[in-house]
Design an enzyme around this catalytic site. Structure first.
Site, mmCIF file in Angstrom:
data_model
loop_
_atom_site.group_PDB
_atom_site.id
_atom_site.type_symbol
_atom_site.label_atom_id
_atom_site.label_comp_id
_atom_site.label_asym_id
_atom_site.label_seq_id
_atom_site.Cartn_x
_atom_site.Cartn_y
_atom_site.Cartn_z
ATOM 1 N N PHE A 179 0.865 -1.185 0.000
ATOM 2 C CA PHE A 179 0.000 0.000 0.000
ATOM 3 C C PHE A 179 0.896 1.227 0.000
ATOM 4 O O PHE A 179 2.073 1.148 0.386
ATOM 5 C CB PHE A 179 -0.879 -0.001 1.263
ATOM 6 C CG PHE A 179 -2.369 -0.089 0.983
ATOM 7 C CD1 PHE A 179 -2.894 -1.063 0.161
ATOM 8 C CD2 PHE A 179 -3.248 0.805 1.581
ATOM 9 C CE1 PHE A 179 -4.259 -1.149 -0.075
ATOM 10 C CE2 PHE A 179 -4.616 0.731 1.357
ATOM 11 C CZ PHE A 179 -5.127 -0.243 0.524
ATOM 12 N N GLN B 232 -7.758 14.032 5.439
ATOM 13 C CA GLN B 232 -7.201 13.289 4.306
ATOM 14 C C GLN B 232 -8.165 13.274 3.128
ATOM 15 O O GLN B 232 -9.302 12.822 3.254
ATOM 16 C CB GLN B 232 -6.916 11.849 4.722
ATOM 17 C CG GLN B 232 -6.310 11.020 3.612
ATOM 18 C CD GLN B 232 -5.692 9.737 4.142
ATOM 19 O OE1 GLN B 232 -6.406 8.792 4.435
ATOM 20 N NE2 GLN B 232 -4.376 9.713 4.277
ATOM 21 N N HIS C 229 -8.605 11.414 -0.002
ATOM 22 C CA HIS C 229 -8.122 10.194 -0.665
ATOM 23 C C HIS C 229 -8.039 10.481 -2.157
ATOM 24 O O HIS C 229 -8.952 11.075 -2.727
ATOM 25 C CB HIS C 229 -9.109 9.054 -0.383
ATOM 26 C CG HIS C 229 -8.593 7.697 -0.737
ATOM 27 N ND1 HIS C 229 -8.375 7.300 -2.032
ATOM 28 C CD2 HIS C 229 -8.261 6.633 0.034
ATOM 29 C CE1 HIS C 229 -7.927 6.051 -2.039
ATOM 30 N NE2 HIS C 229 -7.849 5.626 -0.795
ATOM 31 N N GLU D 158 -7.420 1.969 -2.435
ATOM 32 C CA GLU D 158 -6.002 2.052 -2.772
ATOM 33 C C GLU D 158 -5.461 0.687 -3.201
ATOM 34 O O GLU D 158 -4.403 0.598 -3.830
ATOM 35 C CB GLU D 158 -5.240 2.573 -1.547
ATOM 36 C CG GLU D 158 -3.801 2.861 -1.805
ATOM 37 C CD GLU D 158 -3.169 3.676 -0.667
ATOM 38 O OE1 GLU D 158 -3.873 4.471 -0.037
ATOM 39 O OE2 GLU D 158 -1.973 3.488 -0.428
ATOM 40 N N HIS E 10 -11.894 11.719 3.019
ATOM 41 C CA HIS E 10 -11.905 10.311 3.407
ATOM 42 C C HIS E 10 -11.729 10.091 4.900
ATOM 43 O O HIS E 10 -12.365 9.221 5.493
ATOM 44 C CB HIS E 10 -10.774 9.615 2.643
ATOM 45 C CG HIS E 10 -10.700 8.141 2.846
ATOM 46 N ND1 HIS E 10 -11.768 7.306 2.562
ATOM 47 C CD2 HIS E 10 -9.698 7.336 3.285
ATOM 48 C CE1 HIS E 10 -11.415 6.052 2.824
ATOM 49 N NE2 HIS E 10 -10.176 6.049 3.280
HETATM 50 C C1 FAD Z 1 -14.876 3.255 1.995
HETATM 51 C C2 FAD Z 1 -13.802 3.206 3.040
HETATM 52 C C3 FAD Z 1 -12.760 2.304 2.915
HETATM 53 C C4 FAD Z 1 -11.752 2.241 3.888
HETATM 54 N N1 FAD Z 1 -10.751 1.315 3.763
HETATM 55 C C5 FAD Z 1 -9.812 1.217 4.747
HETATM 56 C C6 FAD Z 1 -8.812 0.204 4.715
HETATM 57 O O1 FAD Z 1 -8.769 -0.635 3.808
HETATM 58 N N2 FAD Z 1 -7.897 0.146 5.709
HETATM 59 C C7 FAD Z 1 -7.907 1.034 6.754
HETATM 60 O O2 FAD Z 1 -7.062 0.941 7.637
HETATM 61 N N3 FAD Z 1 -8.865 2.009 6.814
HETATM 62 C C8 FAD Z 1 -9.814 2.101 5.853
HETATM 63 N N4 FAD Z 1 -10.787 3.074 5.941
HETATM 64 C C9 FAD Z 1 -10.841 3.909 7.135
HETATM 65 C C10 FAD Z 1 -11.462 3.095 8.262
HETATM 66 O O3 FAD Z 1 -12.467 2.259 7.755
HETATM 67 C C11 FAD Z 1 -12.081 3.990 9.329
HETATM 68 O O4 FAD Z 1 -11.153 4.980 9.685
HETATM 69 C C12 FAD Z 1 -12.414 3.164 10.545
HETATM 70 O O5 FAD Z 1 -13.262 2.086 10.195
HETATM 71 C C13 FAD Z 1 -13.069 3.990 11.635
HETATM 72 O O6 FAD Z 1 -13.455 3.101 12.657
HETATM 73 P P1 FAD Z 1 -14.096 3.635 13.984
HETATM 74 O O7 FAD Z 1 -14.346 2.450 14.837
HETATM 75 O O8 FAD Z 1 -13.286 4.743 14.530
HETATM 76 O O9 FAD Z 1 -15.485 4.274 13.468
HETATM 77 P P2 FAD Z 1 -16.700 3.582 12.672
HETATM 78 O O10 FAD Z 1 -16.363 2.248 12.173
HETATM 79 O O11 FAD Z 1 -17.248 4.529 11.673
HETATM 80 O O12 FAD Z 1 -17.793 3.484 13.775
HETATM 81 C C14 FAD Z 1 -18.412 4.649 14.290
HETATM 82 C C15 FAD Z 1 -19.572 4.199 15.148
HETATM 83 O O13 FAD Z 1 -20.032 5.313 15.907
HETATM 84 C C16 FAD Z 1 -21.447 5.360 15.865
HETATM 85 N N5 FAD Z 1 -21.859 6.728 16.160
HETATM 86 C C17 FAD Z 1 -21.425 7.873 15.578
HETATM 87 N N6 FAD Z 1 -22.021 8.921 16.164
HETATM 88 C C18 FAD Z 1 -22.837 8.431 17.125
HETATM 89 C C19 FAD Z 1 -23.727 9.019 18.052
HETATM 90 N N7 FAD Z 1 -23.895 10.339 18.116
HETATM 91 N N8 FAD Z 1 -24.434 8.214 18.881
HETATM 92 C C20 FAD Z 1 -24.290 6.870 18.813
HETATM 93 N N9 FAD Z 1 -23.449 6.256 17.966
HETATM 94 C C21 FAD Z 1 -22.738 7.034 17.125
HETATM 95 C C22 FAD Z 1 -21.794 4.844 14.509
HETATM 96 O O14 FAD Z 1 -23.130 4.421 14.448
HETATM 97 C C23 FAD Z 1 -20.787 3.690 14.399
HETATM 98 O O15 FAD Z 1 -21.292 2.571 15.066
HETATM 99 C C24 FAD Z 1 -11.796 3.131 4.971
HETATM 100 C C25 FAD Z 1 -12.847 4.054 5.098
HETATM 101 C C26 FAD Z 1 -13.844 4.092 4.145
HETATM 102 C C27 FAD Z 1 -14.948 5.095 4.297
#
Ligand code: FAD
Length: 605
Positions: free
Chosen positions: A123, A236, A238, A255, A381
């Site tokens: 990557f 970021q 993307h 990516e 992103h």
């Molecule tokens: C399309 C895409 C592809 C990606 N691919 C990669 C990859 O291959 N490798 C990599 O390392 N990263 C990747 N990323 C980035 C990565 O997926 C995210 O940064 C990561 O999943 C974030 O995880 P998190 O647990 O912090 O938040 P999330 O997985 O988004 O979870 C957030 C949670 O908070 C909850 N929430 C939010 N606000 C509230 C509220 N007010 N009250 C109650 N619940 C709430 C939501 O419902 C959800 O359950 C990608 C991102 C995207 C969008």
């Protein structure tokens, strides 16, 4: 209709957010003996983590035996332009392999090397093939595995439940208030410790790979509770999102397409990334098309090679700026992007390694990526900045309040390497769960929420429904997103940032008077009215931090300050906090010191 009094659900540890970070934190807190409630505003399993495609970065050394946590640490710091919290980058690189192997023990089925170990793909910015993956559906496998563990551990899950306020008392956090989306009825969660794991801020911009859930809720809740936000200017963009058809503009093109050998070309057929490699990093990349092609062939055959990686695998900030510049200078594709081509590889190989991309383009754009190029352009992103935390425990600057995952700042510095988010969620999710459980265990008595704060939160929730005039939330959101995209996007300049701050003042007045039509049950406009408050906080934080940092570094590019200014800015984090008069304050703080043993790993950087 009378609204019932809110039901109260007390816990030792309340986790807000059920993506990778929230789930991993909940599992760890439960394992430490805490009672745990897990809240998410959509259905369990629908977080951003499930959308992750390319993989999870960990120095397992399965494909390149020479890889190590020390090299992963260096790549992460160099990619982050040395603005990362060194202790976070150290813990992340050291612990990611154990967290990935643990996922496998818990049932995750990764793609395999020929001899049966977890396969790793290259990557951007990673010097070794490092991303454990499941085709281009890695996040789905990860969330499925974590969910199984969480449910089996007996964690209470509150789905379709939006947290709108944190409650405070005795100098710390005491719980949260929210509402059920299905009924609109309020709900209270008294808690000894609260973990924010709510993800990012993408919906502050018009073009984004993020879903409706990324409205900066956690960042804004923490800010209102008195926590500090750091480095919010680092958003970021993307390099590769879909640009056409309009309805899917911004949708991510992983990516992994470039990781598997995708070539970027402009409308003149030129492989333009050769022009944009930073001089100080050029030696890490192939020197010719032939060398790049040798690297791709070896990769697709699962062989090691001495050929260097193609120029398309430069860091995301650099590739995004390159594409933006090509389009701006008139060498773009018909729909305002550039071409990304993987069709020169065998069709069955492309379909096997990139099944989601194949289907995404076929279904949404009627393009067969095994037969011709895709059109792609930058999309908002990820946010590198976020809530300031203590690396080892995830504690914020407010007692009892913790944060993990994308909502937290510090780990990725000025630019995140692909794959380093999923590993961040696992490493710091686990650490934060343990940190919050230890804090809760040390608190005497039952969790208690001041009823006056609950009433105040309920009144704030009711206000947009009670108004008889005021602006429509969707109109305000559209104007906010358009403004942020135009004035605070990939390239920034002081006059634009000043204009953005003036526009944000005007938007604040409209948000304060927002009117929502309809009732409480499943009313997305009502939900948006609350999210707008949060989007305003994060948009202001991004703009103020961007204005303050008078240099270009990583994802933050200033047209009026194009150089990286190490003397003035190389050792400073931007810090946002709520001042005593309620206004946002913007300052800087020195970066945490780096022990000599870590500094030595950086070599000449
Ligand atoms: C399309 C895409 C592809 C990606 N691919 C990669 C990859 O291959 N490798 C990599 O390392 N990263 C990747 N990323 C980035 C990565 O997926 C995210 O940064 C990561 O999943 C974030 O995880 P998190 O647990 O912090 O938040 P999330 O997985 O988004 O979870 C957030 C949670 O908070 C909850 N929430 C939010 N606000 C509230 C509220 N007010 N009250 C109650 N619940 C709430 C939501 O419902 C959800 O359950 C990608 C991102 C995207 C969008």
């Amino acid at each position: 209709m009378a609204i019932p009094d809110p039901k109260s659900h007390p816990y030792d540890v309340l986790v807000i957010g059920a993506g990778g970070a929230g789930l991993r934190a909940a599992i760890e807190a439960r394992a430490a003996g805490a009672t745990v409630g897990l809240v998410c505003k959509s259905l369990l399993g629908k977080a951003h983590t499930v959308m992750a495609e390319g993989g999870v970065a960990a120095a397992l050394g399965n494909v390149a035996a020479t890889d190590s946590w020390q090299i992963h640490f260096r790549d992460t710091m160099v990619g982050g332009k040395l603005l990362n919290h060194p202790r976070m980058a150290e813990l992340h690189a050291q612990e990611a392999p154990a967290r990935v192997n643990e996922l496998e023990r818990w049932g995750a089925v990764f793609d395999r090397t020929r001899d049966g170990r977890i396969l790793q793909r290259p990557f951007g910015g990673h010097s070794h093939p490092r991303l454990a993956h499941v085709g281009d559906r890695t996040g789905l496998e990860m969330i499925r595995t974590l969910q199984d563990q969480a449910v089996a551990a007996g964690i209470d899950v509150f789905m379709e439940c939006t947290v709108t306020h944190l409650t405070t008392g005795g100098g710390g956090v005491t719980g949260a208030v929210g509402y059920w989306r299905a009924t609109g009825y309020p709900v209270v969660f008294p808690a000894k410790a609260v973990i924010l794991a709510t993800g990012g801020i993408g919906k502050a911009f018009e073009i984004t790979s993020n879903s409706w859930e990324y409205s900066g809720d956690g960042q804004a809740l923490a800010y209102e509770a008195g926590a500090e936000l750091i480095d919010m200017e680092f958003v970021q963009f993307h390099p590769t999102g879909m640009v056409w058809p309009p309805g899917v503009r911004g949708l991510l093109v992983t990516e992994a397409v470039r990781g598997e050998g995708g070539i970027l070309r402009n409308s003149q057929g030129e492989r333009f990334m050769w022009k944009y490699l930073p001089e100080d990093r050029r030696a890490e990349y192939a020197a010719t098309d032939d060398e790049a092609s040798k690297w791709v062939t070896a990769l697709s055959q699962g062989r090691e090679t001495d050929a260097r990686r193609p120029p398309e695998l430069s860091t995301r900030d650099n590739v995004a700026r390159a594409i933006y510049t090509e389009v701006k200078e008139g060498r773009g594709s018909p729909h305002g992007g550039v071409f990304l081509d993987i069709s020169y590889l065998p069709a069955d190989h492309v379909r096997r390694k990139l099944p989601s991309m194949y289907e995404q383009f076929k279904e949404l754009a009627d393009v067969d990526i095994t037969a011709g190029p895709m059109e792609v352009g930058p999309t908002t992103h990820y946010v590198m900045g976020g809530i300031r935390v203590v690396p080892d425990t995830g504690a914020t600057t407010v007692p009892g309040l913790y944060a993990a995952g994308e909502v937290a700042g510090g780990m990725h510095g000025a630019n995140r390497l692909g794959g380093n988010s999923l590993s961040d969620l696992l490493v710091f999710g686990a650490r934060t769960g343990a940190g919050a459980a230890a804090y809760a265990a040390a608190q005497a008595g039952d969790p208690y929420v001041d009823p006056h704060q609950v009433h105040a939160a309920e009144a704030a929730l009711d206000a947009p429904l009670a108004r008889t005039d005021g602006d429509d939330p969707y109109a305000i959101q559209r104007d906010l997103q358009e403004m942020m995209q135009r004035l605070v996007g990939i390239f920034r300049v002081e006059s634009d940032l000043d204009e953005a701050l003036t526009a944000l003042d005007a938007l604040r007045a409209r948000i304060d008077g927002v009117r929502v039509v309809g009732g409480r049950a499943y009313n997305p406009g009502w939900n948006l009215a609350f999210e707008l408050r949060n989007l305003l906080v994060v948009s202001e934080a991004i703009t103020r931090s961007a204005r303050q940092r008078t240099e270009s570094r990583g994802a933050h590019s200033r047209i009026d300050f194009p150089a990286t200014d190490d003397a003035a800015w190389g050792h400073r984090n931007s810090v946002i906090a709520k001042g005593p008069d309620g206004a946002m304050t913007t300052t800087t703080a020195p970066l945490p010191g780096m022990p000599d043993a870590l500094r030595d790993l950086l070599g000449s950087h």
